[in-house]
Enzyme design. Structure first.
Site, PDB file in Angstrom:
ATOM      1  N   ASP A 148       0.830  -1.202   0.000  1.00  0.00           N
ATOM      2  CA  ASP A 148       0.000   0.000   0.000  1.00  0.00           C
ATOM      3  C   ASP A 148       0.868   1.258   0.000  1.00  0.00           C
ATOM      4  OD1 ASP A 148      -2.386   1.406   0.038  1.00  0.00           O
ATOM      5  OD2 ASP A 148      -3.249   0.162   1.606  1.00  0.00           O
ATOM      6  N   ASP A 218     -10.691   3.156  -3.276  1.00  0.00           N
ATOM      7  CA  ASP A 218     -11.418   1.968  -2.820  1.00  0.00           C
ATOM      8  C   ASP A 218     -12.848   1.954  -3.357  1.00  0.00           C
ATOM      9  OD1 ASP A 218      -9.169   1.542  -1.333  1.00  0.00           O
ATOM     10  OD2 ASP A 218     -10.160   1.572   0.618  1.00  0.00           O
TER      11      ASP A 218
HETATM   12  C1  GLA Z   1      -6.158   1.383   1.919  1.00  0.00           C
HETATM   13  C2  GLA Z   1      -6.393   0.414   0.761  1.00  0.00           C
HETATM   14  C3  GLA Z   1      -7.422  -0.624   1.182  1.00  0.00           C
HETATM   15  C4  GLA Z   1      -6.955  -1.353   2.433  1.00  0.00           C
HETATM   16  C5  GLA Z   1      -6.652  -0.348   3.539  1.00  0.00           C
HETATM   17  C6  GLA Z   1      -5.996  -1.015   4.744  1.00  0.00           C
HETATM   18  O1  GLA Z   1      -7.278   2.159   2.147  1.00  0.00           O
HETATM   19  O2  GLA Z   1      -6.804   1.100  -0.384  1.00  0.00           O
HETATM   20  O3  GLA Z   1      -7.633  -1.545   0.120  1.00  0.00           O
HETATM   21  O4  GLA Z   1      -5.819  -2.113   2.121  1.00  0.00           O
HETATM   22  O5  GLA Z   1      -5.776   0.684   3.088  1.00  0.00           O
HETATM   23  O6  GLA Z   1      -5.634  -0.106   5.741  1.00  0.00           O
END
Ligand code: GLA
Length: 439
Positions: A148, A218
């Site tokens: 990430d 997301d």
């Molecule tokens: C971000 C990512 C998500 C998830 C969260 C976890 O928002 O985009 O898919 O992995 O972090 O903290």
């Protein structure tokens, strides 16, 4: 013979890309984030989800990855070894034991980290620890790493640092010698609805960097789902065997899911994700999915579209109106091996209506005018109500609509005549029509 030639082509493409030999087909599995989040992230819950993937037939249908997302880690690294460890209360048996359990039950095992000093949820990140973390993951038998983009020292959008740091982890994974699917995620650079297409389009991104890369924020509901699918439509040329655009996880319709969609949209997402050659990662609770969702996710005909060996991502071939407003529709298509085409007719509007593949739509499909095509309904598992289409002649499909929810239908079109492969034009034509569409 065809299969052998294809295999060679697929392998060659992979070598030009990330050179880790994995991810030749879009990964399928389950990811904990939308389901367990941090609060319910425990060894017992992950095992329960995995057992349910077996019992529901989802593993057998191809959902082979069980991917831990954020919150599996202990608050700090091991003070002696400097290695990451599982959270002692959430994962009392340790991560290696969980990996072994999953492997013994026929799964592949995925894990999550971050290129910054901390993960998005605040656990230790991999910055400055790339080699040791990659080695730890390899030692545990990890098959998939999602990295990430939170808590970077120079900010989430400094692309030079971003690509350099993600690249470090890619190289560290390659150095371990274990084939590990590498998935990069723009977690920190995504708000509010930021444009993060650079993961695909930048010369340092795409298949040079990873096996999959998130292309939008997301997906948490219909708006973000629309954004992800429309954005992805413009990125078809960047995907291929070994490297996929990632429009995020599948949202289920079961009311037990933390993130829930109406049934029409949950199924539409699955159909469109198949055409988009997207990773299929279930975000709902496998042990509590209702029969409708299980039916959606085990549809072998739709999965076959997602995994089709021609490995060409599909895109939009016709779009009218503005999404969410009355009379809007989107028609998606993906060229498949053997000269067939998968199509999804989406009614985005307010009312039940016919959605028609007209002149523009036909001109974007790889069929000569006049070619007779059988039309198979991939959700009814039967010929469509109009079972023959003639290329170039308007083909209308009845698509239900319910207030602003809309719906979709999915078909496979196959030329009737023998030797009809000669009728198929250059298969890249589908991708190129996108340039003049509004994204
Ligand atoms: C971000 C990512 C998500 C998830 C969260 C976890 O928002 O985009 O898919 O992995 O972090 O903290």
């Amino acid at each position: 013979m065809f299969a052998q030639v294809l295999h060679v082509l697929v392998s060659l493409h992979a070598v030009v890309a990330l050179d880790n030999g994995v991810g030749l087909y879009p990964p399928m599995g389950y990811n904990t984030w939308n389901d367990l989040g941090c609060r319910d992230m425990t060894e017992a819950n992950v095992k329960m989800a995995a057992d349910a993937l077996v019992n529901t037939g989802l593993l057998k249908a191809g959902f082979e990855f069980v991917n831990l997302d954020d919150c599996w880690q202990a608050d700090t690294r091991n003070s002696t070894t400097g290695r990451l460890e599982g959270h002692p209360e959430r994962f009392p048996s340790g991560i290696k034991a969980l990996a072994d359990y999953l492997h013994e039950n026929g799964f592949k095992f995925g894990i999550y980290t971050d290129r910054g000093t901390k993960t998005c949820a605040g656990y230790p990140g991999s910055f400055g620890h790339e080699d040791i973390d990659a080695q730890t993951f390899a030692d545990w038998g990890v098959d998939y790493v999602k990295e990430d983009n939170c808590h970077s020292s120079t900010g989430a959008n400094d692309l030079d640092t971003l690509f350099a740091e993600f690249g470090k982890f890619r190289d560290a994974l390659n150095k371990t010698g274990r084939p590990i699917f590498f998935s990069v995620c723009g977690g920190g650079d995504q708000w509010p609805l930021n444009d993060i297409r650079y993961y695909a389009t930048d010369s340092r991104g795409g298949a040079k960097l990873a096996n999959s890369w998130r292309i939008t924020p997301d997906v948490i509901g219909r708006l973000t789902l629309q954004d992800a699918s429309l954005t992805n439509a413009g990125l078809a040329d960047y995907a291929g065997p070994g490297g996929f655009n990632d429009p995020d996880m599948l949202l289920s319709s079961s009311n037990t899911s933390v993130r829930q969609l109406p049934v029409e949209w949950s199924r539409t997402q699955f159909s469109v994700w198949a055409v988009l050659m997207a990773p299929l990662l279930i975000g709902g609770p496998p042990e509590k999915l209702d029969p409708f969702d299980i039916e959606t996710y085990t549809n072998a005909e739709v999965i076959a579209v997602n995994q089709d060996p021609l490995m060409k991502q599909g895109t939009i071939v016709e779009k009218s109106g503005i999404v969410f407003l009355p009379q809007s529709h989107v028609i998606w298509a993906r060229n498949l091996s053997g000269g067939s085409v998968a199509m999804v007719f989406v009614n985005d509007g307010w009312a039940t209506r016919d959605v028609t593949c007209g002149e523009k739509c036909w001109s974007a499909l790889p069929f000569k005018k006049g070619t007779r095509l059988t039309v198979r309904d991939l959700w009814a598992h039967a010929p469509a109500e109009a079972p023959i289409a003639i290329a170039g002649t308007p083909y209308s499909v009845f698509v239900a609509g319910f207030w602003s929810i809309g719906d979709s239908r999915m078909f496979k079109l196959t030329p009737v005549s023998r030797g009809s492969e000669r009728d198929v034009r250059d298969s890249s034509s589908v991708e190129h029509v996108i340039s003049d569409l509004v994204i």
